[in-house]
Write a protein that holds these residues in place. Structure first.
Motif, PDB file in Angstrom:
ATOM      1  N   ILE A  25       0.836  -1.200   0.000  1.00 30.27           N
ATOM      2  CA  ILE A  25       0.000   0.000   0.000  1.00 30.27           C
ATOM      3  C   ILE A  25       0.872   1.252   0.000  1.00 30.27           C
ATOM      4  O   ILE A  25       0.531   2.264  -0.631  1.00 30.27           O
ATOM      5  CB  ILE A  25      -0.928   0.005   1.237  1.00 30.27           C
ATOM      6  N   LEU A  26       2.003   1.204   0.679  1.00 27.27           N
ATOM      7  CA  LEU A  26       2.874   2.379   0.808  1.00 27.27           C
ATOM      8  C   LEU A  26       3.415   2.848  -0.537  1.00 27.27           C
ATOM      9  O   LEU A  26       3.351   4.048  -0.834  1.00 27.27           O
ATOM     10  CB  LEU A  26       4.015   2.072   1.781  1.00 27.27           C
ATOM     11  N   PRO A  27       3.962   1.959  -1.402  1.00 26.28           N
ATOM     12  CA  PRO A  27       4.374   2.443  -2.730  1.00 26.28           C
ATOM     13  C   PRO A  27       3.243   3.040  -3.550  1.00 26.28           C
ATOM     14  O   PRO A  27       3.447   4.006  -4.291  1.00 26.28           O
ATOM     15  CB  PRO A  27       4.940   1.185  -3.405  1.00 26.28           C
ATOM     16  N   ALA A  28       2.026   2.480  -3.412  1.00 21.41           N
ATOM     17  CA  ALA A  28       0.878   3.021  -4.152  1.00 21.41           C
ATOM     18  C   ALA A  28       0.589   4.449  -3.722  1.00 21.41           C
ATOM     19  O   ALA A  28       0.375   5.341  -4.558  1.00 21.41           O
ATOM     20  CB  ALA A  28      -0.345   2.128  -3.942  1.00 21.41           C
ATOM     21  N   TYR A  29       0.596   4.698  -2.418  1.00 29.69           N
ATOM     22  CA  TYR A  29       0.360   6.049  -1.911  1.00 29.69           C
ATOM     23  C   TYR A  29       1.518   6.981  -2.253  1.00 29.69           C
ATOM     24  O   TYR A  29       1.309   8.169  -2.550  1.00 29.69           O
ATOM     25  CB  TYR A  29       0.140   6.022  -0.396  1.00 29.69           C
ATOM     26  N   LEU A  30       2.743   6.464  -2.215  1.00 32.27           N
ATOM     27  CA  LEU A  30       3.904   7.293  -2.531  1.00 32.27           C
ATOM     28  C   LEU A  30       3.848   7.796  -3.966  1.00 32.27           C
ATOM     29  O   LEU A  30       4.117   8.972  -4.240  1.00 32.27           O
ATOM     30  CB  LEU A  30       5.196   6.500  -2.300  1.00 32.27           C
ATOM     31  N   VAL A  31       3.471   6.915  -4.899  1.00 29.38           N
ATOM     32  CA  VAL A  31       3.337   7.321  -6.301  1.00 29.38           C
ATOM     33  C   VAL A  31       2.249   8.373  -6.445  1.00 29.38           C
ATOM     34  O   VAL A  31       2.413   9.364  -7.173  1.00 29.38           O
ATOM     35  CB  VAL A  31       3.031   6.091  -7.183  1.00 29.38           C
ATOM     36  N   LEU A  32       1.133   8.196  -5.731  1.00 33.84           N
ATOM     37  CA  LEU A  32       0.041   9.166  -5.823  1.00 33.84           C
ATOM     38  C   LEU A  32       0.461  10.519  -5.261  1.00 33.84           C
ATOM     39  O   LEU A  32       0.098  11.568  -5.803  1.00 33.84           O
ATOM     40  CB  LEU A  32      -1.180   8.637  -5.075  1.00 33.84           C
ATOM     41  N   ILE A  33       1.234  10.516  -4.178  1.00 30.77           N
ATOM     42  CA  ILE A  33       1.703  11.772  -3.583  1.00 30.77           C
ATOM     43  C   ILE A  33       2.674  12.479  -4.519  1.00 30.77           C
ATOM     44  O   ILE A  33       2.585  13.701  -4.736  1.00 30.77           O
ATOM     45  CB  ILE A  33       2.360  11.497  -2.215  1.00 30.77           C
ATOM     46  N   LEU A  34       3.611  11.731  -5.100  1.00 19.17           N
ATOM     47  CA  LEU A  34       4.560  12.326  -6.053  1.00 19.17           C
ATOM     48  C   LEU A  34       3.828  12.875  -7.274  1.00 19.17           C
ATOM     49  O   LEU A  34       4.144  13.969  -7.764  1.00 19.17           O
ATOM     50  CB  LEU A  34       5.593  11.285  -6.486  1.00 19.17           C
ATOM     51  N   LEU A  35       2.862  12.119  -7.772  1.00 16.65           N
ATOM     52  CA  LEU A  35       2.088  12.565  -8.929  1.00 16.65           C
ATOM     53  C   LEU A  35       1.286  13.814  -8.586  1.00 16.65           C
ATOM     54  O   LEU A  35       1.193  14.751  -9.400  1.00 16.65           O
ATOM     55  CB  LEU A  35       1.159  11.448  -9.390  1.00 16.65           C
TER      56      LEU A  35
END
Length: 409
Positions: free
Chosen positions: A291-301
């Protein structure tokens, strides 16, 4: 690769291109099964087990069995019951084999990922060459050098970190200062949206999607964070003109402050999601870490796209309307209230899970949280790189033009 899922168990069948092309995949052999195994879904993966190319419900799976009796398969309301308690042969019909050949020949998602990877490599090489040329030049400390901007960005983040957190806390208190329900609104907004989607789409999707209420609520939390950040970024400069016109503050600091605000709301909303997971008996596995990489990508995007909207929002007044329409369209294309892989037809479902970063993040999060599976690894890595590149471009554009913003607003 074919994965057959039953209650609490998964069984994998590996198929190679030779078996598929020679139509030798009509008889699929499962490993030793417990007596009376209930099949709930069948998933198909590409070259990587994390790239899901198709998923069948038990209803669709039953209809591609050539002879259910020969496969010891019995139709049930909750799934397909395999009555044999030993090694199980599943005899599939010609329609199944034809579809396998189409999937094997297309490699649609893999090709899109390869093209995206090559595009990222070219952009990274271009940025590296530009940075090297700027560093060799005599004035590599000018305001537009990538090396200088990177150092300036790091120093500004350190210098204004306390301001970011203070501004986020202040906005958080001001937002509910005159509200009777106070912070409960941060729970009620996604909760009531979830109820509306469950009531409206529950009849359509509810029977094919397990834990449908949790499925929607967890998706809405991600979507609300992303959409609120982008909506705010468009009018960021105009809404903060009192600050910008009186004192210098890097514009991305104001965006970061809002992102922290939205993230705190997100954490507060998790107080509803956790009881829902317990109520619907969702068992968390080690895959929940994904879940953490998914949220990290969304935050960066969110930051990268927000920086671009921040800049163009200063010059184009109508951009806020265009972004609102774009986000409405994107929401319905991101699988917030449906599973993109099973609901959309091929090849649109595969394209959505490669070209739409929000759909990728949402699908990855839900698979990790609700079903305990790691998915979309190549897509997440690809969009992580693209998001970082967008962040670099956005920071460069804002640094280059931020002195002109005061004159316009």
């Amino acid at each position: 690769m074919v994965m057959v899922s039953s209650t609490g168990e998964e069984y994998t069948i590996c198929l190679n291109n030779t078996d598929i092309s020679s139509r030798s995949c009509k008889a699929l052999e499962l490993p030793r099964l417990p007596a009376d195994t209930l099949i709930t879904k069948v998933r198909f993966f590409g070259a990587s087990r994390t790239i899901r190319i198709m998923e069948m419900t038990y209803s669709a799976f039953y209809h591609v069995l050539e002879d259910p009796q020969a496969s010891h398969a019995v139709w049930k309301e909750e799934g397909v019951l395999l009555s044999a308690g030993s090694g199980q042969m599943l005899y599939m019909n010609d329609a199944f084999v034809d579809h396998m050949q189409e999937l094997s020949a297309s490699f649609g998602q893999e090709r899109l990922l390869l093209m995206g990877g090559l595009f990222c490599v070219l952009l990274i090489l271009l940025l590296a060459v530009t940075a090297a040329e700027d560093w060799k030049s005599e004035n590599h400390y000018d305001n537009h050098s990538p090396v200088y901007e990177f150092k300036k960005f790091a120093l500004d983040m350190k210098k204004y970190s306390q301001y970011m957190y203070y501004a986020a806390k202040t906005d958080l208190k001001a937002e509910v200062a005159n509200s009777y329900l106070n912070r409960l609104w941060w729970l009620l907004e996604p909760f009531f949206n979830m109820i509306v989607y469950v009531v409206v789409f529950g009849k359509i999707m509810g029977n094919s999607i397990e834990n449908y209420a949790t499925f929607i609520y967890s998706s809405l939390l991600m979507w609300n964070y992303f959409s609120k950040t982008l909506n705010y970024s468009v009018k960021l400069v105009r809404n903060n003109k009192d600050i910008i016109s009186k004192v210098y503050v890097p514009k991305f600091i104001l965006l970061f402050s809002n992102m922290i605000l939205n993230f705190l709301k997100l954490l507060f909303s998790l107080t509803v999601l956790i009881p829902m997971l317990i109520l619907f008996q969702v068992k968390l596995t080690w895959a929940a870490v994904w879940i953490l990489p998914a949220y990290l990508v969304l935050i960066l995007l969110s930051f990268g796209a927000g920086m671009l909207f921040l800049h163009f929002g200063v010059y184009v007044d109508d951009l806020s309307y265009a972004v609102g329409i774009l986000l409405s369209m994107l929401m319905f294309l991101s699988g917030i209230f449906y599973d993109a892989m099973t609901t959309l037809d091929a090849p649109l479902n595969g394209m959505v899970l490669v070209l739409n970063p929000v759909a990728i993040a949402v699908d990855t999060m839900r698979n990790a949280l609700l079903y305990g599976t790691v998915s979309n690894v190549p897509q997440i890595l690809l969009w992580a790189v693209i998001s970082v590149i967008l962040c670099c471009i956005g920071v460069h554009i804002v640094y280059k033009n931020e002195n002109a913003y005061v004159k316009i607003v």
